[in-house]
Write a protein that holds these residues in place. Sequence first.
Motif, PDB file in Angstrom:
ATOM      1  N   LEU A   1      34.441  32.311  57.565  1.00 32.69           N
ATOM      2  CA  LEU A   1      33.138  32.469  56.890  1.00 32.69           C
ATOM      3  C   LEU A   1      33.158  33.761  56.085  1.00 32.69           C
ATOM      4  O   LEU A   1      33.788  34.741  56.498  1.00 32.69           O
ATOM      5  N   HIS A   2      32.473  33.737  54.937  1.00 37.43           N
ATOM      6  CA  HIS A   2      32.326  34.945  54.125  1.00 37.43           C
ATOM      7  C   HIS A   2      33.664  35.607  53.818  1.00 37.43           C
ATOM      8  O   HIS A   2      33.789  36.831  53.868  1.00 37.43           O
ATOM      9  N   GLY A   3      34.643  34.795  53.530  1.00 41.79           N
ATOM     10  CA  GLY A   3      35.901  35.341  53.024  1.00 41.79           C
ATOM     11  C   GLY A   3      36.912  35.757  54.053  1.00 41.79           C
ATOM     12  O   GLY A   3      38.008  36.167  53.704  1.00 41.79           O
TER      13      GLY A   3
ATOM     14  N   VAL B   1      29.924  35.813  42.036  1.00 39.75           N
ATOM     15  CA  VAL B   1      30.686  34.790  41.319  1.00 39.75           C
ATOM     16  C   VAL B   1      30.134  34.613  39.898  1.00 39.75           C
ATOM     17  O   VAL B   1      30.875  34.420  38.941  1.00 39.75           O
TER      18      VAL B   1
ATOM     19  N   MET C   1      38.675  35.249  43.296  1.00 40.53           N
ATOM     20  CA  MET C   1      40.000  35.724  43.716  1.00 40.53           C
ATOM     21  C   MET C   1      40.553  36.828  42.809  1.00 40.53           C
ATOM     22  O   MET C   1      40.991  37.867  43.312  1.00 40.53           O
TER      23      MET C   1
ATOM     24  N   GLY D   1      41.981  38.145  55.919  1.00 42.53           N
ATOM     25  CA  GLY D   1      42.436  37.307  54.806  1.00 42.53           C
ATOM     26  C   GLY D   1      41.471  37.326  53.633  1.00 42.53           C
ATOM     27  O   GLY D   1      40.573  38.180  53.553  1.00 42.53           O
ATOM     28  N   ARG D   2      41.700  36.360  52.724  1.00 38.75           N
ATOM     29  CA  ARG D   2      40.876  36.309  51.499  1.00 38.75           C
ATOM     30  C   ARG D   2      40.455  34.870  51.265  1.00 38.75           C
ATOM     31  O   ARG D   2      41.003  34.191  50.391  1.00 38.75           O
ATOM     32  N   PHE D   3      39.520  34.380  52.032  1.00 36.26           N
ATOM     33  CA  PHE D   3      39.072  32.988  51.910  1.00 36.26           C
ATOM     34  C   PHE D   3      37.895  32.913  50.944  1.00 36.26           C
ATOM     35  O   PHE D   3      36.748  32.817  51.363  1.00 36.26           O
ATOM     36  N   VAL D   4      38.217  33.006  49.671  1.00 35.03           N
ATOM     37  CA  VAL D   4      37.164  32.957  48.651  1.00 35.03           C
ATOM     38  C   VAL D   4      37.505  31.925  47.595  1.00 35.03           C
ATOM     39  O   VAL D   4      38.653  31.511  47.451  1.00 35.03           O
ATOM     40  N   ALA D   5      36.478  31.534  46.840  1.00 38.15           N
ATOM     41  CA  ALA D   5      36.658  30.590  45.738  1.00 38.15           C
ATOM     42  C   ALA D   5      37.516  31.235  44.648  1.00 38.15           C
ATOM     43  O   ALA D   5      37.555  32.452  44.512  1.00 38.15           O
ATOM     44  N   GLU D   6      38.177  30.387  43.881  1.00 36.78           N
ATOM     45  CA  GLU D   6      39.099  30.862  42.871  1.00 36.78           C
ATOM     46  C   GLU D   6      38.436  31.837  41.892  1.00 36.78           C
ATOM     47  O   GLU D   6      39.061  32.822  41.469  1.00 36.78           O
ATOM     48  N   THR D   7      37.175  31.597  41.543  1.00 34.66           N
ATOM     49  CA  THR D   7      36.497  32.471  40.579  1.00 34.66           C
ATOM     50  C   THR D   7      36.491  33.922  41.050  1.00 34.66           C
ATOM     51  O   THR D   7      36.602  34.845  40.259  1.00 34.66           O
TER      52      THR D   7
ATOM     53  N   LEU E   1      27.398  36.801  47.515  1.00 32.00           N
ATOM     54  CA  LEU E   1      28.651  36.227  47.015  1.00 32.00           C
ATOM     55  C   LEU E   1      28.381  35.310  45.825  1.00 32.00           C
ATOM     56  O   LEU E   1      29.139  35.299  44.852  1.00 32.00           O
TER      57      LEU E   1
END
Lengths: 278, 405
Positions: free
Chosen positions: B290-292, B189, B32, B24-30, B185
């Motif tokens: 963790l880590h995206g 960002v 994405m 998946g892609r579990f990252v902050a909006e900045t 990361l």
Amino acid sequence: MTGIPRIAARFAALRAEGRGALIPFLEAFDPDRATAMEILRGFPGAGADLIEIGCPFTDPMADGPTVQRAGQRGLKAGATLAGTLQMVREFRAGDAATPIILMGYYNPILSYGANFCADAAAAGVDGLIIVDVPPEEADEIEPQARAAGLDMIRLIAPTTDDARMIKVLAATSGFIYYVAITGITGTRSATGAELAEAIPRIRKHTKLPIAIGFGVRTPEQAAEAARIADGAVVASALIDVLAADLDAEGHAKPGTAQKVLDQVAALASAVRSVKKGA
Amino acid sequence: MNKPLPNSLRQGPDARGRFGPYGGRFVAETLMPLILEVEKAYEEAKHDPAFMNEWRRLLTHYVGRPSPLWLAERLTQKLGGAKIYFKRDELNHTGAHKINAVLGQIMLAKRMGKTRIIAETGAGQHGVATATACALFDLPCTVFMGATDVERQQPNVFRMKLLGAEVVPVTSGAATLKDAMNEGLRDWVANVHDTYYCIGTVAGPHPFPMMVRDFQSVIGTEAREQMMAAEGRLPDLLVAAIGGGSNAMGLFYPFLDDASVAMHGVEAAGKGVDTEEHAASLTKGRPGVLHGNRTYLLQDEFGQIMEAHSISAGLDYPGVGPEHSWLHDIKRVEYTSATDDEALSAFQLCSKMEGIIPALEPAHALAHVIKIAPSMPKDKLIIMNMCGRGDKDIFTVARTLGVSM
């Protein structure tokens, strides 16, 4: 929860008053539970319109050194997600109106289990900011949040283009959190000109209130954010005040909480000095 | 390479970057929008013959591929069981498999118009590979490395500096690979406009686990052809060490649909999987984010990430690539572990018997081979991925053995 959600009610009331919102942040259990509780309880009296409470995580990827250290102090003092909810529950016993947004990372929430949203709502949380769950990954948590009546507050960043913004906005309720800089918390600040360009770009697509965070540090910056948008989130600058007052062992002194609350009062007074059209 | 069958295990990830429930892609909006841009650029690049030909040219003439498949005859005789082959990725330029995926990623960064490269590193192999590629492509490079690892991998720190990279020691957390990745990361960002994050393993947000696997699959693709040439048939067992899992994914992936080929991934058991000091995320962890990406993690009951421990800085990570999590769940790959002590014994045995000083990472894989080869019939074929050379580890090993240098 019954009636109008607290977040919508609070922004509506502020609009009627013709002013923006001050949204101070505290990290749960930083530097210890009692001090954090004193700060949380003192926030509304110092002029907080909404409150953001962070649940410490070992690996806060979006946070700068100030919030990282706050999280580490919180974890050392025994912070857990359940413990954070208990703080909110105790706060709620004395304040039924001030909205609380819980900010955290996804792993502790996943670890807590499927009851998280229901328990958070029951404790008195009104909205969630889950830093590492973009709309694309929200299919698990979002239905649970909605069922519990929790707002899903989403971040829009300078890197979010219009096409993506529409997608993010569709998944947002409560308010929009505009990340003023491309960067981590507590590092640099956006200029007024950057914000004056960014906020109308979001307004074109939504009627939701917009709060500005990341790099809002001084009363002047908070006032400017409240003028350009609908609210200002201040986190690292408050944690800096707290951290500067800790003793060599990292323990709070008797006046530590009050120092933070004094800074909140200064920020609130600046935010309230800005008159806005209703 | 064979075309994947409809029920192939080589079709992942799906459009969301998932391998089963993992990834998946579990990252902050900045981040994405940038993650999506990397994905799009990679999809275009991998279908561009000019891009792939240039990558292959670099692998042949700069890295020195194909790496040999070596029959470890003395070791085979000593253990008295299955025939043991080493896939010798330790002979690559820069001394490990990392360079395979780094060159592909730096070419991609150039193609995307990025002008600055960042990377995280544990043992320093990925940092050295990234610094090397950046020297070759004339790009500024910043490598984040846990302060603990800076201390125990001094030779690689010096190498990176010689190659022109800036090495930033990371002091947060336990100051190892996990913390270096957090810092990578964070830097990304803050510098999305001009920076490419060259992730070193098959972890992180989509498309990194897929992309790094695709580039590293050159290992398994070569090994398959080499084994066919040497023995006229496929191997019976593949063995590789698992930190994030890139060398293992690279070896395993081209064989996933060959039911006769068993695969063992060897995690770092540190002082033992029943102690608190190990890095065995699949053996002892549980799924989390963790880590995206969603994957098996070492974490406490409250979802806080625990510190990993291994004598090998490259395996010292509390997570694992999401595709491994999926292969673990569906039992296509068997995941096991080797302790610090077992890896140290294997390290010494290999040096003395084969004249190959292995990195501590593949020494874990070798420790497992030493355990199981004797009980396998002599006509069985094992390929172990010798994914790195041990030059960087001689100081750590000397210290552990009480030898002063």
